[in-house]
Design an enzyme around this catalytic site. Structure first.
Site, PDB file in Angstrom:
ATOM      1  N   CYS A 113       0.494  -1.531   0.231  1.00  0.00           N
ATOM      2  CA  CYS A 113      -0.099   0.128   0.304  1.00  0.00           C
ATOM      3  C   CYS A 113       0.436   1.518  -0.371  1.00  0.00           C
ATOM      4  O   CYS A 113       0.701   2.241  -0.356  1.00  0.00           O
ATOM      5  CB  CYS A 113      -1.078   0.078   1.114  1.00  0.00           C
ATOM      6  SG  CYS A 113      -1.473  -1.587   1.606  1.00  0.00           S
ATOM      7  N   HIS A 241      -3.257   6.878   1.497  1.00  0.00           N
ATOM      8  CA  HIS A 241      -3.781   5.644   0.836  1.00  0.00           C
ATOM      9  C   HIS A 241      -4.565   5.889   1.223  1.00  0.00           C
ATOM     10  O   HIS A 241      -4.865   5.598   2.809  1.00  0.00           O
ATOM     11  CB  HIS A 241      -2.384   4.728   1.338  1.00  0.00           C
ATOM     12  CG  HIS A 241      -3.167   3.332   1.732  1.00  0.00           C
ATOM     13  ND1 HIS A 241      -3.701   3.027   0.386  1.00  0.00           N
ATOM     14  CD2 HIS A 241      -3.797   1.454   2.279  1.00  0.00           C
ATOM     15  CE1 HIS A 241      -4.146   1.452   0.689  1.00  0.00           C
ATOM     16  NE2 HIS A 241      -4.158   1.120   1.300  1.00  0.00           N
ATOM     17  N   ASN A 271      -9.815  -0.207  -1.635  1.00  0.00           N
ATOM     18  CA  ASN A 271      -8.460  -0.548  -1.295  1.00  0.00           C
ATOM     19  C   ASN A 271      -7.436  -1.025  -2.561  1.00  0.00           C
ATOM     20  O   ASN A 271      -7.872  -1.732  -2.733  1.00  0.00           O
ATOM     21  CB  ASN A 271      -8.727  -1.290  -0.160  1.00  0.00           C
ATOM     22  CG  ASN A 271      -6.999  -1.038   0.261  1.00  0.00           C
ATOM     23  OD1 ASN A 271      -6.227  -0.606  -0.559  1.00  0.00           O
ATOM     24  ND2 ASN A 271      -6.746  -1.504   1.078  1.00  0.00           N
TER      25      ASN A 271
END
Length: 315
Positions: A113, A241, A271
């Protein structure tokens, strides 16, 4: 070299959209449960014939077009990804082949990430050292390839997509457009976010990640601002993120960026791991939400419990 800057940015998402209602027909969940816990409404899903390098190449082509450049203008390709199936050729080489980029340095960077902000710093350092003049820096993920579709705690989170930036050397009279990176990791807690096994599957310890992100990271993000010589109040934008709205909002508040536009693309994209920061930034630029040249904090965190952040001038 004097420094580098982001000349242009672009993004790409697959056409198929998976809603919370769709997921409720697959696992024991509901639209209300998902919205309440993670803030996600929809996510984009790539098909079996859409590999990670294709997503990356679409985003990169848009960034090149926005910069008014062609393939021959690029001498480095960096792809941040943790979901490429094949080890060789790597994703960066495949993107270069798709776009017809002649002879670039081509490398993949797997910091999950936090991958894009690591890759952006790597491109900046390489250009400052004189080893490259113009780079494509891409975050691309096909998280649905590693999702456990029987686990309602994780499958509701993930989506697919890519974002790309053209990074180029600044002229001597230009102020550097990418600030110093602040990066690191907590290796002893790496087990809290995992993509492992055969076949590989995404799993995490959500509460541990939430506590770490909301308690440890605000001070680190503020230090990234200090390295550029600005305060959080000076920021025009904050692109974290896009993990979970319940992480993004308290983290942004604790950073103290009271005047900034906060990226909340997680609500419609889910995500997307290493793709999430360039994807969200590209959308804000496309919408005109951030003025050109404005200071924006990019801050990636998550897998490996790694983090990396820097302040950029908005392209």
């Amino acid at each position: 070299m004097h420094g580098s800057r982001i000349a242009a940015i672009g993004h790409y998402q697959p056409a198929r959209v998976l809603t919370n209602e769709d997921l409720a027909g697959m696992v024991d969940t509901s639209d209300e449960w998902i919205r309440t816990r993670v803030g996600i409404r929809t996510r984009h899903i790539a098909g079996p014939d859409e590999p990670v390098d294709e997503l990356a190449a679409h985003a990169a082509a848009k960034a090149l077009a926005a910069a008014g450049l062609g393939p021959a203008d690029i001498d480095m390709v960096l792809v941040a990804t943790s979901t490429a199936i094949d080890r060789s050729p790597n994703t960066a080489a495949r993107v270069a082949a798709r776009l017809g980029i002649p002879g670039p340095a081509a490398m993949d960077i797997n910091v999950v990430c936090a991958g894009f902000t690591h890759a952006l710093a790597t491109a900046d350092h390489t250009i400052r050292a004189g080893a490259a003049t113009r780079a494509l820096v891409i975050g691309a993920e096909k998280m649905t390839d590693v999702a456990d579709w029987s686990d309602r705690g994780t499958c509701v989170l993930v989506g697919d997509g890519a974002g790309a930036a053209v990074v180029e050397a600044c002229a001597p009279e230009q102020e550097p457009g990418i600030g110093p990176v602040l990066w690191g990791s907590v290796p002893e807690m790496g087990h809290t976010v995992r993509i492992e096994g055969t076949p590989p599957r995404f799993a995490q310890e959500g509460q541990s990640v939430y506590r770490w992100a909301t308690t440890r990271l605000p001070a680190i993000a503020r230090q990234a601002c200090e390295r550029t010589g600005i305060t959080p109040e000076d920021l025009a934008g904050v692109v974290l993120h896009q993990a979970n709205l319940r992480i993004i909002e308290p983290l942004a508040e604790k950073i103290g960026a009271v005047n900034a536009v906060i990226a909340r693309d997680v609500t419609e994209s889910g995500n997307t791991s290493a793709a999430s920061i360039p994807l969200a930034l590209s959308k804000l630029v496309e919408q005109g939400a951030l003025p050109t040249g404005a200071p924006v904090l990019l801050f990636g965190f998550g897998g490996n419990l790694s983090y990396a952040g820097q302040v950029i001038h908005c392209p």
